[in-house]
Motif scaffolding. Structure first.
Motif, PDB file in Angstrom:
ATOM      1  N   ASP A   1       0.812  -1.195   0.000  1.00 49.16           N
ATOM      2  CA  ASP A   1       0.000   0.000   0.000  1.00 49.16           C
ATOM      3  C   ASP A   1       0.857   1.262   0.000  1.00 49.16           C
ATOM      4  N   CYS A   2       2.157   1.086  -0.019  1.00 56.56           N
ATOM      5  CA  CYS A   2       3.065   2.219   0.011  1.00 56.56           C
ATOM      6  C   CYS A   2       3.021   2.974  -1.315  1.00 56.56           C
ATOM      7  N   SER A   3       3.383   4.218  -1.254  1.00 60.04           N
ATOM      8  CA  SER A   3       3.476   4.994  -2.476  1.00 60.04           C
ATOM      9  C   SER A   3       4.691   4.525  -3.275  1.00 60.04           C
ATOM     10  N   LYS A   4       4.716   4.866  -4.526  1.00 57.58           N
ATOM     11  CA  LYS A   4       5.858   4.483  -5.370  1.00 57.58           C
ATOM     12  C   LYS A   4       7.143   5.083  -4.827  1.00 57.58           C
ATOM     13  N   LYS A   5       7.035   6.284  -4.314  1.00 59.50           N
ATOM     14  CA  LYS A   5       8.207   6.966  -3.790  1.00 59.50           C
ATOM     15  C   LYS A   5       8.772   6.209  -2.579  1.00 59.50           C
ATOM     16  N   GLU A   6       7.905   5.762  -1.687  1.00 55.52           N
ATOM     17  CA  GLU A   6       8.345   5.001  -0.515  1.00 55.52           C
ATOM     18  C   GLU A   6       8.936   3.662  -0.929  1.00 55.52           C
ATOM     19  N   ARG A   7       8.307   3.005  -1.880  1.00 56.61           N
ATOM     20  CA  ARG A   7       8.833   1.727  -2.370  1.00 56.61           C
ATOM     21  C   ARG A   7      10.193   1.923  -3.007  1.00 56.61           C
ATOM     22  N   LEU A   8      10.347   3.024  -3.730  1.00 54.87           N
ATOM     23  CA  LEU A   8      11.629   3.326  -4.362  1.00 54.87           C
ATOM     24  C   LEU A   8      12.708   3.508  -3.301  1.00 54.87           C
ATOM     25  N   LYS A   9      12.398   4.236  -2.247  1.00 52.42           N
ATOM     26  CA  LYS A   9      13.365   4.428  -1.161  1.00 52.42           C
ATOM     27  C   LYS A   9      13.750   3.090  -0.540  1.00 52.42           C
ATOM     28  N   GLU A  10      12.758   2.227  -0.312  1.00 51.59           N
ATOM     29  CA  GLU A  10      13.027   0.913   0.265  1.00 51.59           C
ATOM     30  C   GLU A  10      13.918   0.074  -0.645  1.00 51.59           C
ATOM     31  N   LEU A  11      13.638   0.124  -1.947  1.00 49.47           N
ATOM     32  CA  LEU A  11      14.457  -0.637  -2.895  1.00 49.47           C
ATOM     33  C   LEU A  11      15.890  -0.117  -2.930  1.00 49.47           C
ATOM     34  N   LEU A  12      16.055   1.190  -2.849  1.00 46.24           N
ATOM     35  CA  LEU A  12      17.401   1.756  -2.853  1.00 46.24           C
ATOM     36  C   LEU A  12      18.183   1.301  -1.619  1.00 46.24           C
ATOM     37  N   VAL A  13      17.523   1.235  -0.479  1.00 44.04           N
ATOM     38  CA  VAL A  13      18.174   0.753   0.739  1.00 44.04           C
ATOM     39  C   VAL A  13      18.570  -0.714   0.570  1.00 44.04           C
ATOM     40  N   LYS A  14      17.667  -1.517   0.015  1.00 41.79           N
ATOM     41  CA  LYS A  14      17.975  -2.940  -0.194  1.00 41.79           C
ATOM     42  C   LYS A  14      19.122  -3.117  -1.180  1.00 41.79           C
ATOM     43  N   LEU A  15      19.123  -2.311  -2.234  1.00 40.97           N
ATOM     44  CA  LEU A  15      20.224  -2.376  -3.201  1.00 40.97           C
ATOM     45  C   LEU A  15      21.546  -2.025  -2.536  1.00 40.97           C
ATOM     46  N   GLU A  16      21.546  -0.973  -1.755  1.00 40.01           N
ATOM     47  CA  GLU A  16      22.767  -0.533  -1.077  1.00 40.01           C
ATOM     48  C   GLU A  16      23.263  -1.612  -0.121  1.00 40.01           C
ATOM     49  N   ASN A  17      22.355  -2.225   0.624  1.00 37.81           N
ATOM     50  CA  ASN A  17      22.740  -3.299   1.550  1.00 37.81           C
ATOM     51  C   ASN A  17      23.296  -4.506   0.799  1.00 37.81           C
ATOM     52  N   SER A  18      22.670  -4.860  -0.303  1.00 36.10           N
ATOM     53  CA  SER A  18      23.150  -5.998  -1.100  1.00 36.10           C
ATOM     54  C   SER A  18      24.521  -5.702  -1.689  1.00 36.10           C
ATOM     55  N   LYS A  19      24.708  -4.485  -2.161  1.00 34.27           N
ATOM     56  CA  LYS A  19      25.997  -4.096  -2.722  1.00 34.27           C
ATOM     57  C   LYS A  19      27.079  -4.152  -1.638  1.00 34.27           C
ATOM     58  N   ARG A  20      26.754  -3.679  -0.461  1.00 32.73           N
ATOM     59  CA  ARG A  20      27.694  -3.689   0.659  1.00 32.73           C
ATOM     60  C   ARG A  20      28.076  -5.133   1.026  1.00 32.73           C
ATOM     61  N   GLU A  21      27.090  -6.008   1.017  1.00 34.67           N
ATOM     62  CA  GLU A  21      27.341  -7.422   1.339  1.00 34.67           C
ATOM     63  C   GLU A  21      28.259  -8.065   0.288  1.00 34.67           C
ATOM     64  N   LEU A  22      28.025  -7.749  -0.986  1.00 36.11           N
ATOM     65  CA  LEU A  22      28.881  -8.283  -2.053  1.00 36.11           C
ATOM     66  C   LEU A  22      30.315  -7.774  -1.909  1.00 36.11           C
TER      67      LEU A  22
ATOM     68  N   GLU B   1      28.286  -8.030 -10.598  1.00 32.96           N
ATOM     69  CA  GLU B   1      27.057  -7.788  -9.844  1.00 32.96           C
ATOM     70  C   GLU B   1      27.088  -6.429  -9.165  1.00 32.96           C
ATOM     71  N   ILE B   2      28.222  -6.080  -8.589  1.00 33.29           N
ATOM     72  CA  ILE B   2      28.378  -4.785  -7.929  1.00 33.29           C
ATOM     73  C   ILE B   2      28.196  -3.663  -8.945  1.00 33.29           C
ATOM     74  N   ALA B   3      28.748  -3.837 -10.140  1.00 37.61           N
ATOM     75  CA  ALA B   3      28.592  -2.824 -11.188  1.00 37.61           C
ATOM     76  C   ALA B   3      27.123  -2.639 -11.553  1.00 37.61           C
ATOM     77  N   ILE B   4      26.382  -3.730 -11.627  1.00 37.05           N
ATOM     78  CA  ILE B   4      24.946  -3.658 -11.930  1.00 37.05           C
ATOM     79  C   ILE B   4      24.227  -2.917 -10.812  1.00 37.05           C
ATOM     80  N   TYR B   5      24.560  -3.240  -9.569  1.00 34.75           N
ATOM     81  CA  TYR B   5      23.917  -2.575  -8.432  1.00 34.75           C
ATOM     82  C   TYR B   5      24.216  -1.081  -8.455  1.00 34.75           C
TER      83      TYR B   5
END
Length: 89
Positions: free
Chosen positions: A22-43, A63-67
């Motif tokens: 039910d989140c707005s697109k903007k909120e979902r985008l922020k969440e995805l960016l956080v997940k991407l950053e965390n995944s990149k950090r883990e890699l 993979e890091i380049a894609i992220y």
């Protein structure tokens, strides 16, 4: 790139199954960016392993380049959305 395409590509990259949020697109985008950053950090952390085989190292670097690209694009979309929202106000 439209925000819908970005969500689709990013969810595919992260292996996230679509859900009815039910989140707005903007909120979902922020969440995805956080997940991407965390995944990149883990890699990056995994890449520091000295026992890593060369083939695996190359895969992780790709993979890091894609992220990085997805983070850059996502931030651009968010900036445009924020500026559009501030103009509308």
């Amino acid at each position: 790139m439209k925000i819908k395409e970005f969500f689709k590509n990013t969810k595919k990259t992260l292996g996230i199954k679509p859900s009815d949020e039910d989140c707005s697109k903007k909120e979902r985008l922020k969440e995805l960016l956080v997940k991407l950053e965390n995944s990149k950090r883990e890699l990056k952390r995994e890449l520091k392993n000295p026992d890593l085989e060369e083939e695996k190292r190359v895969e992780l670097e790709e993979e890091i380049a894609i992220y990085r690209l997805q983070l850059k694009k996502g931030k651009e979309i968010l900036d445009r959305k924020n500026s559009k929202d501030s103009i509308s106000s």
